[in-house]
Design a protein around this motif. Structure first.
Motif, PDB file in Angstrom:
ATOM      1  N   GLN A  67      29.030  37.835  39.755  1.00 30.55           N
ATOM      2  CA  GLN A  67      28.492  38.718  40.775  1.00 30.55           C
ATOM      3  C   GLN A  67      29.550  39.653  41.344  1.00 30.55           C
ATOM      4  N   LEU A  68      30.770  39.545  40.827  1.00 33.12           N
ATOM      5  CA  LEU A  68      31.839  40.456  41.203  1.00 33.12           C
ATOM      6  C   LEU A  68      32.093  41.417  40.049  1.00 33.12           C
ATOM      7  N   ASN A  69      32.348  42.661  40.391  1.00 33.21           N
ATOM      8  CA  ASN A  69      32.710  43.628  39.363  1.00 33.21           C
ATOM      9  C   ASN A  69      34.096  43.315  38.825  1.00 33.21           C
ATOM     10  N   GLY A  70      34.259  43.382  37.517  1.00 32.75           N
ATOM     11  CA  GLY A  70      35.552  43.169  36.911  1.00 32.75           C
ATOM     12  C   GLY A  70      35.750  41.791  36.325  1.00 32.75           C
ATOM     13  N   THR A  81      39.603  38.717  46.341  1.00 31.27           N
ATOM     14  CA  THR A  81      38.250  38.979  46.825  1.00 31.27           C
ATOM     15  C   THR A  81      37.517  37.686  47.131  1.00 31.27           C
ATOM     16  N   GLU A  82      37.786  36.624  46.388  1.00 31.53           N
ATOM     17  CA  GLU A  82      37.123  35.341  46.597  1.00 31.53           C
ATOM     18  C   GLU A  82      37.679  34.581  47.787  1.00 31.53           C
ATOM     19  N   GLY A  83      38.864  34.945  48.278  1.00 35.17           N
ATOM     20  CA  GLY A  83      39.490  34.232  49.383  1.00 35.17           C
ATOM     21  C   GLY A  83      40.968  34.023  49.098  1.00 35.17           C
ATOM     22  N   LEU A  84      41.556  33.099  49.809  1.00 38.18           N
ATOM     23  CA  LEU A  84      42.969  32.773  49.645  1.00 38.18           C
ATOM     24  C   LEU A  84      43.074  31.601  48.672  1.00 38.18           C
ATOM     25  N   LEU A  85      43.522  31.893  47.449  1.00 41.87           N
ATOM     26  CA  LEU A  85      43.633  30.877  46.410  1.00 41.87           C
ATOM     27  C   LEU A  85      45.033  30.291  46.431  1.00 41.87           C
ATOM     28  N   SER A 122      24.772  46.380  51.439  1.00 45.90           N
ATOM     29  CA  SER A 122      24.559  45.536  50.274  1.00 45.90           C
ATOM     30  C   SER A 122      25.590  45.953  49.237  1.00 45.90           C
ATOM     31  N   THR A 123      26.678  45.228  49.174  1.00 44.74           N
ATOM     32  CA  THR A 123      27.795  45.653  48.350  1.00 44.74           C
ATOM     33  C   THR A 123      28.000  44.712  47.178  1.00 44.74           C
ATOM     34  N   ARG A 124      28.629  45.252  46.140  1.00 46.51           N
ATOM     35  CA  ARG A 124      29.036  44.440  44.998  1.00 46.51           C
ATOM     36  C   ARG A 124      30.544  44.590  44.894  1.00 46.51           C
ATOM     37  N   PRO A 125      31.297  43.700  45.497  1.00 47.32           N
ATOM     38  CA  PRO A 125      32.754  43.887  45.554  1.00 47.32           C
ATOM     39  C   PRO A 125      33.391  43.730  44.182  1.00 47.32           C
ATOM     40  N   GLU A 126      34.586  44.283  44.073  1.00 49.55           N
ATOM     41  CA  GLU A 126      35.356  44.232  42.830  1.00 49.55           C
ATOM     42  C   GLU A 126      36.394  43.125  42.936  1.00 49.55           C
ATOM     43  N   ILE A 127      36.574  42.382  41.845  1.00 54.09           N
ATOM     44  CA  ILE A 127      37.580  41.330  41.844  1.00 54.09           C
ATOM     45  C   ILE A 127      38.963  41.965  41.839  1.00 54.09           C
TER      46      ILE A 127
END
Length: 897
Positions: free
Chosen positions: A611-614, A688-692, A664-669
């Motif tokens: 669901q993330l671009n890239g 983009t997913e958070g702090l890994l 309604s956004t589609r964020p990019e990784i």
């Protein structure tokens, strides 16, 4: 430098969507965060993330009563079965439809889920059954609803299923074939039925609708049949009472705790209420904010209630009896821009486009504090060397200094012009802070003590992209710009000259090695160039374009291999020893390099969330139409619920977060920042997913004592009696019996402490230090404990420094012990030294007076001897030597006295 890093935790966000689940004991809370699952230990104050990923965001999760099996389903209906205790994936399955709710039966033998307008009951995989090729066996499919099912609830005896639907009805189904006559439809609501519950005796059914109506149903005979015989009566479920919440906002979620008859309801305005049933008495009414409460869960005892809000990513655990919060966490509302490790590696600071700065504890995974003074996006955060002061730069034109002891802002730095600061650097001493901007070509230099602007370093001919100081050696400032140059500044010299290094493309990232002797820069062409600061020579170069994994966007009509997007690094960081470097950028890869050999050690994939671009690699032509990608077309019918409709993602060209006006956004990784931990056992990246957080895999630590030693208290004491102190200590640690550890600890001879500590396996060093810290305040063996502590620090100092976050609590206890006891000892020592000086001075005075007295007596005797005619008249034979010794000034103190 170790390279066996693996994903260990996801920070920066605590809840995205889906339902929250408590374990049966009520101590663990499971929260879906994007395409992962995070687990919060509410008793031990820790959190961790399971390392498996879904292809899309998780829609719902369920945990069986035994706490062994976790089932999570994403938005496409693809499920993953996980052994929750071992944290291993057991099976993948596709339910081929959108699953809105998923529940295990109370006895754990079955689980039910809703797929569209059908209810499916499946058998839970069992160890005793051989189902190698079919772990999931479907028991039955229940039909009857005319619209999508919203929730599923099991009865207490695991025989019946309640399903609610958007067709305004509730239906009862039976798991067993002999109870098929129980099937019935409960109608009467005027809006979607959100939830239905059995009471603890299964004699009453409660149904809650979206418009705020609560119906109570009971199984009774028809009206007018009271006088008929029992065999002629027709029983059915009938509405006994109707109650209403009378709120101006819609009901979004509800849950019911049957043993205590407690109903919890959440509304679209952030309000939640607690009701006592069946009297419908409101117990409490509170609010968790202004955004809708999307999910509610209650633990088995009914004491703790968990709330989740999707819009701001809020997660609350509320104890309603004491009216206090057990857990209150919220992630960043917007994308994270940067991160910074504290010097001890125990905390991570993140900053976001929402203007907030959050401090995260590495061990617990919880947010410790939030700073909201910035009024625009925060671009960079940097710690001072001692870790008690932090600096941040922002697009609001300010650089702020933060006191992390009192958690307050104590300095604000501004320039003479209105600038948006994009990068920041602090010298190792913490006296000078520098900032650069994309609006100006000069570097601003301030004094931390006075907050005055000391200088503006001019020399670059383009916007400043990044700044960096070394942490050791002579403090030199490195700056990079879009003018394709890197400059080294000696800001403490009288003539502030700079030495430029030319690169072929615009510089995007810059970092200086900790010893300040080498600087690395990442450019727009995907190259990482390394320069020797002292000699001004290029020492090595790494081509990273072939190492970067890029994905295609939804609107792309080509595969990822033909895309030139994101083939560069925008953030790089050195390891603590300068031998490794981690790099990332606007792509789906994190690269770890070995610098002496200039090779790629390991490459990590940031996320597999489609669901993330890239993240996607290949093009599926059936998803492309003349109007564009099918995923960007609104194909939900006109009569669908407005809250569930997906609007077309009209992304602006070059936008990384989508059209903000459409909401309604589609964020990019992408990865905006990476940094190694000072303890060298982990590194973190803001994505983009958070702090890994990626840590070294400690499961490879080998313990030879697990092989052939029969570990019992009797065996431990026998080994101790034989003088094998190290073996006995390890066996005591493995048994984890405090009295046994104490006995072995005090039985070790002082002369053998160094040998025991030297041969002790690293896996037990933490236990040893923790045990000493726990007993040192009450133990009377002060010097004995100090010998153990000093020996452990001397022998395993590098390991303790590397794992400082794990040893922090034990080291604090030891430090407290030293501060309290050492002060008393120093005070007593000072008193004793003064008393000794007094006694020594008084004794010396007595000796001097006695000496003077003896000298006068000797002079008198000499006069008497000289006046005599002969010595023989006064002294007999042999007496001269005795008298001479008696009055000799060089005699000892005892003889004189």
């Amino acid at each position: 430098m170790k390279s066996d890093f693996r994903f260990t935790n996801l920070l920066g966000t605590v809840y995205r969507q889906g339902n929250l689940v408590f374990n049966d004991e009520g101590t663990l809370l499971l929260s879906p965060v994007g395409n992962r699952v995070s687990v919060f230990d509410l008793v031990n104050n820790k959190s961790y993330s399971l390392d498996y990923e879904h292809r899309k965001n998780i829609a719902c999760i369920a945990l069986n009563k035994q706490g062994t099996l976790l089932l999570s389903v994403d938005e496409d209906g693809r499920a993953i079965l996980v052994n929750f205790r071992a944290r291993t994936v057991l099976h993948h399955f596709n339910f081929k439809g959108k699953v809105r709710d998923l529940q295990f039966s109370p006895d754990g033998t079955h689980f039910a889920l809703s797929v569209g307008r059908f209810v499916q009951a499946w058998k839970t995989p069992d160890v005793s059954e051989d189902r190698q090729f079919a772990p999931f066996v479907r028991h039955r499919v229940y039909a009857g609803h005319y619209s999508d099912i919203t929730s599923i609830t099991w009865s207490g005896d695991s025989r019946y299923i309640l399903s609610t639907s958007k067709d305004l009805t509730t239906r009862i189904f039976s798991l067993n074939t002999e109870d098929k006559d129980v099937k019935m439809t409960l109608a009467g609501h005027r809006d979607y039925v959100l939830k239905a519950f059995f009471d603890k005796n299964q004699e009453i059914i409660y149904t809650v609708s979206k418009d705020g109506a609560l119906f109570r149903w009971e199984y009774t005979e028809r009206p007018g049949e009271e006088e008929l015989p029992d065999d002629q009566k027709h029983h059915s479920w009938r509405i006994i009472s109707k109650d209403f919440f009378f709120s101006d906002h819609k009901v979004r979620c509800a849950t019911f705790h049957a043993p205590s008859n407690l109903l919890i309801v959440g509304f679209s305005n952030g309000e939640f209420r607690l009701y006592d049933l069946p009297s419908f008495t409101m117990v409490q009414q509170l609010s968790m904010g202004f955004n809708a409460v999307n999910t509610i869960s209650v633990n088995s005892t009914g004491e703790w209630i968990a709330f989740g809000s999707k819009k701001l990513g809020q997660l609350l655990v509320y104890e309603w009896q004491s009216e206090s919060y057990i857990l209150k966490q919220q992630g960043h509302f917007d994308a994270m821009n940067c991160l910074a490790y504290s010097p001890d590696g125990g905390r991570i600071v993140t900053a976001s486009d929402d203007g907030k700065i959050k401090i995260w504890d590495v061990v617990s995974g919880f947010c410790l504090a939030t700073f909201e003074e910035h009024i625009s996006a925060v671009t960079q955060v940097v710690f001072a060397k001692k870790g008690q002061v932090m600096f941040s730069s922002s697009l609001d034109g300010t650089v702020r200094a933060w006191d992390l002891i009192r958690y307050r802002n104590f300095r604000v730095f501004t320039s003479t012009n209105r600038l948006q600061f994009s990068c920041l650097a602090v010298d190792p001493s913490g006296d000078i802070v520098c900032a650069g901007s994309l609006d100006d070509f000069s570097i601003q230099v301030w004094s931390v003590q006075t907050a005055q602007l000391l200088d503006q370093l001019a020399g670059h001919e383009g916007p400043i992209s990044c700044l960096s100081f070394g942490t050791e050696g002579s403090p030199k400032l490195a700056s990079a710009s879009w003018d394709k140059t890197i400059r080294i500044w000696d800001i403490f010299s009288r003539t502030q000259t700079s030495e430029p290094f030319d690169v072929l493309h615009e510089c995007l990232a810059l970092t200086m090695r900790p010893d300040s002797k080498e600087v690395a820069a990442a450019t727009l062409d995907g190259q990482i160039t390394f320069w020797d600061v002292e000699n001004g020579k290029q020492v090595r170069q790494i081509d990273g374009k072939s190492h970067i994994i890029t994905g295609r966007h939804v609107e792309d009509r080509f595969v990822a291999g033909n895309s030139a997007r994101g083939k560069y690094f925008s953030t790089i960081a050195y390891s603590f020893d300068g031998l490794s470097l981690v790099a990332a950028g606007n792509n789906n890869s994190i690269c770890l390099y070995d610098l002496p050999n200039e090779v790629l050690l390991k490459r990590f994939t940031v996320s597999n969330n489609m669901q993330l671009n890239g993240t996607m690699q290949f093009l599926n032509s059936k998803n492309m139409t003349d109007a564009g990608a099918m995923e960007l077309i609104d194909d939900d019918g006109e009569l669908s619920d407005l809250e569930d409709r997906r609007r077309a993602d009209s992304m602006l060209p070059g936008s990384n977060r989508g059209d903000l006006a459409a909401r309604s956004t589609r964020p990019e990784i992408r990865v905006t920042s990476v940094q190694f931990s000072p303890t060298a056992n982990a590194f973190a990246c803001a994505s983009t997913e958070g702090l890994l957080v990626y840590s070294v895999d400690e499961s490879l630590v080998f313990d030879p004592f697990d092989l052939d030693v029969d570990v019992t208290p009797e065996a431990t004491l026998a080994v101790l009696k034989d003088g094998e102190y190290m073996t006995a200590l390890v066996m005591a640690f493995r048994l984890n019996e405090t009295y046994l550890i104490h006995k072995v600890y005090e039985a070790v001879k002082v002369a053998d402490i160094a040998l025991v500590v030297r041969d002790l396996p690293l896996v037990y060093v933490e236990k040893l230090v923790g045990f000493i810290a726990s007993i040192c305040m009450e133990s009377p063996h002060f010097e004995f404990n100090l010998i153990w502590v000093s020996t452990a620090l001397r022998v395993h100092g590098k390991f303790i420094t590397r794992e400082k976050a794990r040893f922090s609590s034990s080291l604090r206890l030891i430090q407290r012990f030293l501060n309290r006891v050492a002060k008393e000892i120093v005070k007593s020592g000072a008193k004793n030294s003064y008393f000794y000086q007094f006694v020594e001075t008084d004794l010396h005075k007595d000796i001097t007076d006695k000496h003077n007295e003896n000298t006068d007596l000797q002079s008198t005797d000499e006069e008497m001897v000289q006046g005599s005619e002969s010595e023989d008249e006064w002294f007999g034979p042999g007496q001269e030597k005795e008298v001479g010794l008696r009055f000799d000034g060089s005699s000892s103190e005892d003889e004189v006295m």
